[in-house]
Design a protein around this motif. Structure first.
Motif, PDB file in Angstrom:
ATOM      1  N   UNK A 232       9.469  -1.496  -2.743  1.00  0.00           N
ATOM      2  CA  UNK A 232       8.010  -1.595  -2.746  1.00  0.00           C
ATOM      3  C   UNK A 232       7.360  -0.597  -3.698  1.00  0.00           C
ATOM      4  N   UNK A 233       6.267  -1.035  -4.324  1.00  0.00           N
ATOM      5  CA  UNK A 233       5.259  -0.132  -4.875  1.00  0.00           C
ATOM      6  C   UNK A 233       4.071  -0.291  -3.942  1.00  0.00           C
ATOM      7  N   UNK A 234       3.816   0.717  -3.117  1.00  0.00           N
ATOM      8  CA  UNK A 234       2.812   0.618  -2.055  1.00  0.00           C
ATOM      9  C   UNK A 234       1.557   1.365  -2.494  1.00  0.00           C
ATOM     10  N   UNK A 235       0.509   0.605  -2.819  1.00  0.00           N
ATOM     11  CA  UNK A 235      -0.752   1.164  -3.307  1.00  0.00           C
ATOM     12  C   UNK A 235      -1.734   1.257  -2.147  1.00  0.00           C
ATOM     13  N   UNK A 236      -2.347   2.431  -1.957  1.00  0.00           N
ATOM     14  CA  UNK A 236      -3.273   2.602  -0.844  1.00  0.00           C
ATOM     15  C   UNK A 236      -4.171   3.807  -1.072  1.00  0.00           C
ATOM     16  N   UNK A 237      -5.260   3.882  -0.284  1.00  0.00           N
ATOM     17  CA  UNK A 237      -6.133   5.055  -0.288  1.00  0.00           C
ATOM     18  C   UNK A 237      -5.715   6.067   0.767  1.00  0.00           C
TER      19      UNK A 237
END
Length: 350
Positions: A232-237
């Motif tokens: 995964x490339x997990x993008x989040x704030x």
């Protein structure tokens, strides 16, 4: 076979934003970003809105054609623009016929790699066609890549995928508007899994969901990774979510990667002032601990990516900024094993 499933080298993504000829302006969404992702791991990518996280993910999949850089997936070069500068020695954009002067790009047909590289979008409603049933949405990728020999096999695959993400067979005949936000996001995940991928870009997959549903979706991502060996490339704030699911975490600011380290190392031994400000903003459940902790509040607003500051892009909000920060772009360096940061004043800060 390399342990690194994905390698990104000096990735740039500039978007035209008005003007003509040599006066044409560009939004510098991603600027000289490099990292790698190992097989089976989760790399978290965090930062403020507009810092270039989503653009980075979409450029890797070539949903946006990169302006410059090199993308290597499973030892195959998917994109290579060659070693041509985007800016001259004075930091000015090199423009030719209203576009960045980049020479010849080398790229490959992406269709065979779409099966291996997928994305789960942020908005679980806008990313689903409201005119298609869930069965057709999930089955579309199966049809495109000819993964089912007949209708029965297609039907069986769709049912299995829906069950895999916590839905049932009856949901296949419904439309997206008939579901809750969490259920719609599960449909999006099932669609991504339909082609049996190895790598998935998770583009803020829980930001549009209720807090009570977020934990369920994050746990499902972890279960699927264990079952299917996903990367995964997990993008989040939300750093508290990212530190839970990620093996390593990268921090972006205004198109630049400013720090990258192991999840534990980054949370408890961060060195960049921007990373520290983000960590200080993580809510603490214990009121006594929360009152005792100090919050690092950044002054000013994020500069425009149309006209970013010279030198270090964070200098206009950094309490440690010096004249060197205004003149030179900080170099990416290893501060400890596997821990990288870009800052002129690391010795002073730490």
């Amino acid at each position: 076979m390399s342990d690194k499933l994905l390698k990104i080298e000096h990735l740039y993504q500039y978007f035209p934003a008005g003007g003509f000829g040599k006066k044409k302006k560009f939004v510098q969404a991603v600027d000289d970003v490099s990292f790698f992702i190992n097989r089976g791991e989760t790399l978290g990518l965090v930062g403020e809105s507009g810092c270039g996280k989503t653009t980075t993910g979409r450029s890797i999949l070539r949903l946006y054609e990169p302006t410059k850089g090199r993308i290597v997936y499973d030892d195959t070069v998917l994109f290579d623009s060659g070693d041509v500068p985007v800016q001259d020695e004075n930091g000015n954009d090199i423009i030719e016929n209203g576009s960045p002067k980049l020479g010849t790009k080398t790229s490959v047909d992406m269709k065979p790699y779409r099966r291996q590289m997928q994305i789960v979008f942020q908005d679980p409603y806008a990313s689903l066609d409201p005119r298609m049933t869930v069965g057709d949405i999930v089955g579309e990728a199966i049809d495109i890549h000819h993964l089912a020999a007949n209708k029965q096999e297609r039907y069986d695959k769709i049912q299995k995928l829906l069950e895999c993400v916590g839905l049932n067979s009856e949901h296949a005949n419904r439309y997206p508007h008939e579901f809750s936000g969490g259920q719609r996001q599960r449909v999006g995940i099932a669609r991504a899994l339909a082609v049996d991928p190895k790598f998935i870009v998770c583009d803020e997959p829980i930001s549009a969901l209720d807090v009570s549903i977020q934990a369920q979706v994050v746990n499902m991502f972890e279960d699927l990774q264990a079952q299917m060996g996903l990367t995964y490339l997990f993008i989040a704030h939300d750093l508290s979510v990212v530190k839970h699911i990620s093996n390593r975490i990268g921090v972006m600011y205004l198109g630049k990667l400013v720090e990258l380290a192991d999840s534990y190392e980054l949370i408890f031994h961060s060195v960049h002032p921007y990373t520290r400000s983000l960590i200080s903003a993580i809510p603490i459940a214990d009121p006594k601990t929360a009152r005792a902790s100090s919050r690092i509040v950044l002054e000013g607003d994020v500069p425009s990516p149309l006209n970013p500051p010279s030198g270090c892009r964070f200098r206009t909000r950094c309490p440690y900024a010096t004249e060197q920060c205004a003149q030179e772009v900080p170099k990416w360096r290893e501060v400890s094993k596997g821990h990288y940061a870009a800052c002129h004043n690391l010795d002073k800060i730490n």
